[in-house]
Motif scaffolding. Sequence first.
Motif: not given
Length: 156
Positions: A52-55, A88-90, A114-116, A120-122
């Motif tokens: 999940y860390l992969d945007p 699921f991923v989010n 922290m979101a990035l 997350f990518n946006s």
Amino acid sequence: VILIYCLGIKGYLVAQQTVPAVKKAAPAPPPDEMVAEALPLLTGAMEADRLYLDPDLNLALLSRHTGLPQKTISLVLNQHLQKSFNEFVNGYRVEAFKQKLQEPGQDNMTILGMALNAGFNSQATFQRAFRNSTGMSPREYMNRYLREASNPGNEQ
């Protein structure tokens, strides 16, 4: 001419009538064997491998990583967990953000930073996913968490 005119109006009216839609039967729930095989692979890919860390994570990448067909992943997520792939991923990404928030030294990072870091990518996607998961904005959550952390004996 009148005959052609009448046929045109008749054709128009027939086209405007709603044809009853044929209801599709709900897809059958996935077999227990499929769920028993897929769930450990999916949760392992998220929890142990932290995909999940992969945007750029998408269904195809998860499929390649787990060796499960994309349709199987979608079926298990949608029918067994009642979640879309993105939900699921989010969900994992939101939890990663919450964990980052609790780590010492994170007070100098922005919410977006922290979101990035959580995958997350946006900012818009993060805000929407966070609100859907927690019922509040990230800022509201941070304010509540920081207030509770500074007053541990003060229950609300």
